[in-house]
Scaffold this motif. Structure first.
Motif: not given
Length: 505
Positions: A245-260, A265-270
């Motif tokens: 449960y403690d990693r769930v907010p981070e998980m959603f954050g990384i999905i949306f941040d890397s999507a856009f 780390a994943f900025g170049a992969m949009m």
């Protein structure tokens, strides 16, 4: 051979197909006034309603049959592969494809109902080949789709599912509880290939028992197995999220941040996130591919739009729940790798070592929570997901064979198809996984190109049916369908049904 297959695959799955699929979903969403939002509760209501008959199956059985085709290895290995090559942001674009694809599914499945017919044994048949011929008047185009689907569903795509079953069992044997006393020490290359061959034979025999029983046995099997396997898998994902449960907010954050492209780390992969998310989204939910309409046409309903609503819901269930469950258990447990788009460069993120992209990510994630049993659980889930998908592939291929046979009884051709798909299951189980995926991608891509172009051209009857259904619902009626009143031509089944009902009154 592999070089040729990958070259063909790169042409079919160019950015043009991705743009067409995404554009079609957006276009149909606007044309239907976002029926996937407005009609959500109607989708849920219709899913559990409907009647069976000697000719057709219930709405729920048709949903289960179509879900059997959609909920295959793409929901597990496909999601993991999208994360590996597109980053976590690929999951967001899978959601986008699922949301927009619901309207695409409505259009193609309603068209299948409008232009369905009965075969020589009195069973409902329909799908893209049928509505291409009747609505477009282009027999050659309809034959092209039918042939492409027989090749894809009967011979190319089953190997992907069988290969995934075999690989997942091998992974479970290497440290899991599934194989009991067996462990990785005995598994040399020859042992692995022998075990994969044995798995392929067992799966092929089980498949034969189902498909030789005909469409009713397929529908009955799917009705029981599909809801159970989906619920069990989703429940496991929820358990993983609760534990982490403690990693769930981070998980959603990384999905949306890397999507856009805003994640460091994943900025170049949009661009890759969009590409892989949509590509694997199409493979997983099959919206626009033309597979769902085959099962949709088999349903017994009073109005074609009813099955359109039900099949739109199928996309939600597949992408928003099952694919999301896979993504969450992988991301929440950190059991994934993300490869750099620069050839030869080190992975951008590496949470696993020695496990290739695919279902192994999900197995590692559950294994981390349930040591000794996690990999085995996912292996069992993959078996049911993949097996029911192969079963659905057979039904698609048989329906298009029926179209080519002009709905006449030709048992020899059906026997050849059954033996062919059984043989490809055995072949795919122990063959190269990369080649199996490439062949499967070619099959999916061919069907998608042919079908999406067709439904963009012949969409009007589906839109008329939607407005007619909504009009009758506002009047408090249980909608019935009259193609003549809507100016829809060549809907021969519904016209004949109207005549029969008028005579009986």
């Amino acid at each position: 051979m592999e070089a040729t297959v990958h070259f063909i695959n790169s042409i079919i799955w160019s950015k043009a197909l991705i743009a067409v699929c995404l554009g079609a979903g957006l276009f149909f969403s606007i044309r239907t006034r976002f029926m996937q939002i407005r009609g959500f509760f109607e989708m849920c209501r219709l899913t559990v309603q409907g009647e069976k008959s000697d000719a057709g199956v219930s709405s729920f059985q048709a949903l289960a049959m179509s879900m059997a085709g959609r909920m295959g290895i793409g929901n597990i290995a496909g999601v993991a592969t999208a994360i590996a090559f597109g980053g976590p942001g690929a999951i967001f674009w899978m959601w986008v494809m699922g949301f927009l694809g619901a309207s695409t599914s409505y259009v193609e499945c309603t068209l299948a109902q409008i232009y369905k017919t009965k075969d020589a044994e009195g069973r409902y048949r329909g799908g893209p080949a049928y509505y291409i011929e009747k609505a477009m008047g282009m027999k050659w185009y309809a034959l092209a789709f039918a042939v492409a689907t027989i090749i894809a569903a009967g011979f190319l795509m089953p190997g992907v599912q069988a290969n995934a079953i075999a690989d997942s069992i091998i992974n479970a044997c290497r440290g899991g509880a599934l194989c009991g006393p067996l462990d990785g020490q005995f598994m040399g290359l020859a042992d692995v290939q022998a075990l994969k061959l044995g798995i392929g034979v067992v799966v092929a025999l089980l498949l034969g028992v189902v498909i030789f029983g005909g469409v009713k046995r397929i529908a009955n099997f799917a009705e029981v197995v599909v809801p159970f396997m989906a619920a069990a898998f989703i429940l496991m994902a929820i358990v993983i999220m609760i534990i982490n449960y403690d990693r769930v907010p981070e998980m959603f954050g990384i999905i949306f941040d890397s999507a856009f492209g805003t994640h460091a780390a994943f900025g170049a992969m949009m661009g890759l996130a969009v590409e892989w998310g949509i590509k694997r989204g199409i493979y997983a939910n099959e919206a626009g591919q033309g597979s769902g309409p085959h099962a949709a046409a088999a349903s017994e309903v009073s109005h074609p739009a009813k099955q359109g609503y039900v099949q739109a819901f199928a996309i939600y269930f597949d992408t928003m729940m099952v694919c999301t469950a896979t993504a969450f258990l992988i991301l929440a447990s950190g059991t994934y790798n993300v490869y750099s788009p620069v050839e030869g460069a080190a992975p951008i993120f590496q949470g696993l070592a020695g496990i290739p992209e695919g279902a192994g990510y999900a197995q590692a994630g559950v294994e981390a929570v349930l040591p000794g049993w996690g990999a085995s659980f996912v292996s069992v889930a993959i078996f049911f997901f993949a097996f029911t998908t192969i079963m659905a592939y057979y039904y698609m291929a048989e329906t298009n064979l029926s179209y080519i046979n002009q709905n006449r009884k030709r048992p020899l051709t059906v026997l050849v198809l059954r033996l062919g798909i059984i043989g490809m299951v055995v072949f795919g189980a122990f063959h190269n996984a990369t080649l199996a995926w490439a062949l499967g991608d070619i099959g999916v891509g061919l069907m998608a190109w042919l079908n999406i172009i067709a439904i963009l051209i012949v969409q009007k009857p589906a839109m008329l049916a939607l407005r007619d259904y909504e009009r009758q619902k506002k009047l408090g009626l249980d909608p019935t369908f009259d193609p003549d009143a809507l100016g829809i031509k060549n809907a021969d089944f519904w016209r004949q049904r109207k005549l029969e009902l008028s005579r009986s009154e």
